[in-house]
Design a protein around this motif. Structure first.
Motif, mmCIF file in Angstrom:
data_model
loop_
_atom_site.group_PDB
_atom_site.id
_atom_site.type_symbol
_atom_site.label_atom_id
_atom_site.label_comp_id
_atom_site.label_asym_id
_atom_site.label_seq_id
_atom_site.Cartn_x
_atom_site.Cartn_y
_atom_site.Cartn_z
ATOM 1 N N ALA A 58 0.848 -1.198 0.000
ATOM 2 C CA ALA A 58 0.000 0.000 0.000
ATOM 3 C C ALA A 58 0.880 1.244 0.000
ATOM 4 C CB ALA A 58 -0.906 -0.005 1.228
ATOM 5 N N LYS A 59 0.316 2.365 -0.412
ATOM 6 C CA LYS A 59 1.079 3.609 -0.417
ATOM 7 C C LYS A 59 1.469 4.027 0.993
ATOM 8 C CE LYS A 59 -0.933 5.432 -4.705
ATOM 9 N NZ LYS A 59 -1.743 6.532 -5.325
ATOM 10 N N LYS A 60 0.609 3.727 1.969
ATOM 11 C CA LYS A 60 0.893 4.036 3.368
ATOM 12 C C LYS A 60 0.697 2.766 4.206
ATOM 13 C CE LYS A 60 -0.561 8.905 3.128
ATOM 14 N NZ LYS A 60 -1.511 9.917 3.671
ATOM 15 N N PRO A 61 1.685 1.880 4.202
ATOM 16 C CA PRO A 61 1.546 0.622 4.953
ATOM 17 C C PRO A 61 1.314 0.888 6.440
ATOM 18 C CG PRO A 61 3.466 0.577 3.506
ATOM 19 C CD PRO A 61 2.982 1.990 3.529
ATOM 20 N N LEU A 62 0.692 -0.073 7.095
ATOM 21 C CA LEU A 62 0.481 0.010 8.534
ATOM 22 C C LEU A 62 1.683 -0.629 9.221
ATOM 23 C CD1 LEU A 62 -1.362 0.661 10.944
ATOM 24 C CD2 LEU A 62 -2.444 -1.565 10.627
ATOM 25 N N LYS A 63 2.522 0.189 9.872
ATOM 26 C CA LYS A 63 3.758 -0.289 10.489
ATOM 27 C C LYS A 63 3.592 -0.313 12.003
ATOM 28 C CE LYS A 63 6.593 1.509 6.686
ATOM 29 N NZ LYS A 63 7.724 2.394 6.304
ATOM 30 N N LEU A 64 3.661 -1.515 12.576
ATOM 31 C CA LEU A 64 3.422 -1.729 13.998
ATOM 32 C C LEU A 64 4.678 -2.227 14.691
ATOM 33 C CD1 LEU A 64 0.036 -3.640 13.588
ATOM 34 C CD2 LEU A 64 0.347 -1.181 13.919
ATOM 35 N N ALA A 65 4.762 -1.983 15.991
ATOM 36 C CA ALA A 65 5.916 -2.446 16.763
ATOM 37 C C ALA A 65 5.845 -3.931 17.074
ATOM 38 C CB ALA A 65 6.025 -1.650 18.060
ATOM 39 N N ILE A 66 4.645 -4.487 17.109
ATOM 40 C CA ILE A 66 4.441 -5.896 17.465
ATOM 41 C C ILE A 66 3.371 -6.504 16.562
ATOM 42 C CG2 ILE A 66 5.162 -5.640 19.870
ATOM 43 C CD1 ILE A 66 2.215 -5.410 20.641
ATOM 44 N N ALA B 210 -1.785 2.207 21.833
ATOM 45 C CA ALA B 210 -0.825 3.255 21.464
ATOM 46 C C ALA B 210 0.455 3.146 22.289
ATOM 47 C CB ALA B 210 -1.455 4.631 21.644
ATOM 48 N N LEU B 211 0.312 2.871 23.583
ATOM 49 C CA LEU B 211 1.482 2.699 24.440
ATOM 50 C C LEU B 211 2.338 1.525 23.990
ATOM 51 C CD1 LEU B 211 -0.168 3.289 27.945
ATOM 52 C CD2 LEU B 211 1.499 4.780 26.815
ATOM 53 N N ALA B 212 1.703 0.507 23.422
ATOM 54 C CA ALA B 212 2.416 -0.695 22.984
ATOM 55 C C ALA B 212 2.908 -0.601 21.546
ATOM 56 C CB ALA B 212 1.507 -1.921 23.142
ATOM 57 N N GLY B 213 2.543 0.465 20.845
ATOM 58 C CA GLY B 213 2.986 0.627 19.468
ATOM 59 C C GLY B 213 2.216 -0.207 18.469
ATOM 60 N N THR C 173 5.164 -9.756 24.502
ATOM 61 C CA THR C 173 6.234 -9.523 23.537
ATOM 62 C C THR C 173 7.558 -10.101 24.018
ATOM 63 O OG1 THR C 173 5.140 -7.521 22.740
ATOM 64 C CG2 THR C 173 7.478 -7.753 22.245
ATOM 65 N N VAL C 174 7.897 -9.879 25.293
ATOM 66 C CA VAL C 174 9.151 -10.415 25.825
ATOM 67 C C VAL C 174 9.133 -11.945 25.802
ATOM 68 C CG1 VAL C 174 10.605 -10.600 27.878
ATOM 69 C CG2 VAL C 174 9.618 -8.399 27.255
ATOM 70 N N GLU C 175 8.020 -12.550 26.186
ATOM 71 C CA GLU C 175 7.935 -14.013 26.163
ATOM 72 C C GLU C 175 8.078 -14.549 24.744
ATOM 73 O OE1 GLU C 175 4.961 -15.992 28.448
ATOM 74 O OE2 GLU C 175 4.925 -14.447 30.003
ATOM 75 N N MET C 176 7.513 -13.848 23.784
ATOM 76 C CA MET C 176 7.652 -14.252 22.392
ATOM 77 C C MET C 176 9.108 -14.134 21.937
ATOM 78 S SD MET C 176 4.157 -12.477 20.935
ATOM 79 C CE MET C 176 4.426 -12.856 19.207
#
Length: 465
Positions: A103-111, A137-140, A400-403
């Motif tokens: 996409a022109k504006k991909p959805l980029k997530l932290a997790i 939002a706090l988790a990105g 996330t840490v466990e993963m």
């Protein structure tokens, strides 16, 4: 002490009489009969029968089905220790996730963990929607409007907001759609058995919700079984492509898992969609009935495996990001879903439970905790948004840490490097279906047939030499 003694004295004759009847009376007049009836019918069936007998209406069971058929616990990840070493630093294991990379504006997530669609009004209170948005939002990561509209409160609290263009029409038009980080065309939901009518009477709506949904006072709302005005499969294909032409953000299609999953995917493949959401039957919701939850659809595990297999067999896997939803609750579930081929997972019920955390004490024991979260909940005004957001963010950070630790043990440096070679099943039929190793079959080293593992073996032999 005196009160305790008096209570025991009063209870003793009743207990003696109950025990005598239980051990001496024939079944028709024996209180133990209710135990055998409950074993035959199940306590759940007994209670639900009583509810139906009282109201004469369909039941509405929040949070989804107790029937879990996905065999996540029969699949394990494969750690490596000597022939291949673990990854040296778990903190460097990558979790970044992109939905709709083309996409022109991909959805980029932290997790790779996203908050699934749970609607304001049809499902959750505005305060709970704000808490989920703030926590994500706090988790990105992202949150999702569900079958509702974009509210200023949720949009302001969220960093990434996925909006559902759905069968009720409350989220539509450029004014709302242009405020989203991804558009999700919602054509079905696992907990509803696909797509059915979902009415909501005006009497259940407050003024804020009515304005958000742009309804007249006294006007009912309905989520329909199909998009209004759409009469054919081609109408849906045109709708998806039109949405894709108008907006730069990723456009996806959400469907429920069914035994016709390959047929449904064949239709989506004719569109220009960026991603696909498949929702297994173990998904939760606020108000669908037990029959749709327990007896309709395809389990999440089977839905995911068949989706990925079909896309790969038709050389379409690179065209679509795949998000899996439906009853996923632990970091282990998330990792196994990623290894089976998903790009990300949606969570709902477990996210609510994490957000509520200690605040359940505000409801218990007088009421179930959902009364704090639901739009129609009697205690919905008691939720502390900031506390709930922090607990959700903590839950996501912990997962996330466990993963990362599990991926380190497997010897890889990104959650997205996991694949089916990293899994083993303890049931032969399950292993054959998912295309993974069976735990009771011996590895034969460099003589094994798996080409990918053969290459790893040869590489490690060269390093040893």
């Amino acid at each position: 002490m005196l009160l305790s003694w008096l209570t025991m004295k009063l209870m003793d004759p009743m207990a003696d009489e109950m025990m005598a009847k239980t051990l001496t009376e024939d079944y028709p007049d024996n209180p133990f009969l209710m135990v055998t009836v409950a074993e035959k019918l199940s306590p759940r069936a007994l209670v639900e029968a009583a509810m139906r007998a009282e109201s004469g209406k369909e039941l509405t069971r929040p949070l989804g089905s107790p029937v879990v058929l996905s065999p996540w616990d029969k699949i394990l990840l494969n750690p490596k220790q000597l022939f291949q070493l673990p990854y040296p630093d778990y903190t460097q294991v990558k979790t970044q996730t992109i939905i709709g990379p083309n996409a022109k504006k991909p959805l980029k997530l932290a997790i790779p963990i996203m908050i699934t669609g749970m609607s304001y009004g049809g499902s959750l209170s505005l305060l709970m929607k704000m808490a989920l948005a703030k926590g994500s939002a706090l988790a990105g990561t992202s949150t999702n409007t569900g079958e509702s509209a974009v509210t200023n409160e949720e949009r302001d609290a969220a960093h990434y907001l996925v909006g559902q263009y759905h069968r009720g029409g409350q989220l539509s038009g450029k004014e709302q759609l242009s405020r989203l980080n991804a558009i999700e065309i919602q054509l079905g939901q696992g907990a509803w058995g696909g797509a059915v009518d979902e009415p909501m009477p005006a009497s259940q709506m407050g003024e804020h919700l009515r304005k958000a949904w742009q309804l007249e006072e006294g006007q009912d709302a309905t989520i329909y079984s199909r998009m209004p005005g759409k009469q054919s499969t081609q109408d849906y294909i045109k709708m998806v492509n039109s949405m894709k032409e108008q907006y730069d953000v990723p456009v996806g299609v959400k469907i429920a898992g069914t035994d016709y999953i390959e047929y449904e995917l064949a239709v989506i493949a004719q569109t220009q969609a960026d991603y696909i959401v498949v929702d297994g039957s173990e998904g939760g919701t606020s108000s669908s009935n037990p029959t749709l939850q327990d007896h309709v659809g395809l389990p999440t595990f089977h839905t995911l495996v068949r989706t990925i297999d079909w896309l790969e067999a038709n050389h379409l896997r690179e065209r679509f990001s795949v998000i899996i939803a439906g009853g996923l609750t632990t970091p282990g579930h998330f990792l196994k879903a990623l290894a089976l081929g998903a790009d990300a997972v949606y969570i709902g019920t477990i996210a609510l439970m994490a957000a509520l955390q200690s605040q359940v004490a505000k409801a218990l024991p007088q009421a179930p905790p959902v009364q704090i979260a639901l739009y129609t909940g009697k205690l919905s005004d008691k939720l502390d948004v900031d506390v709930a957001a922090r607990h959700l963010a903590n839950f996501l950070a912990s997962c996330t840490v466990e993963m990362q630790l599990a991926v380190q043990a497997v010897g890889k440096q990104s959650v997205h490097e996991l694949d089916r070679s990293d899994l083993v099943a303890v049931e032969k039929e399950l292993a054959e279906f998912a295309g993974i190793r069976y735990a009771a079959s011996h590895r034969e080293g460099h003589h094994q047939t798996d080409s990918g593992q053969k290459a790893v073996w040869r590489s490690n032999q060269m390093q040893l030499q």
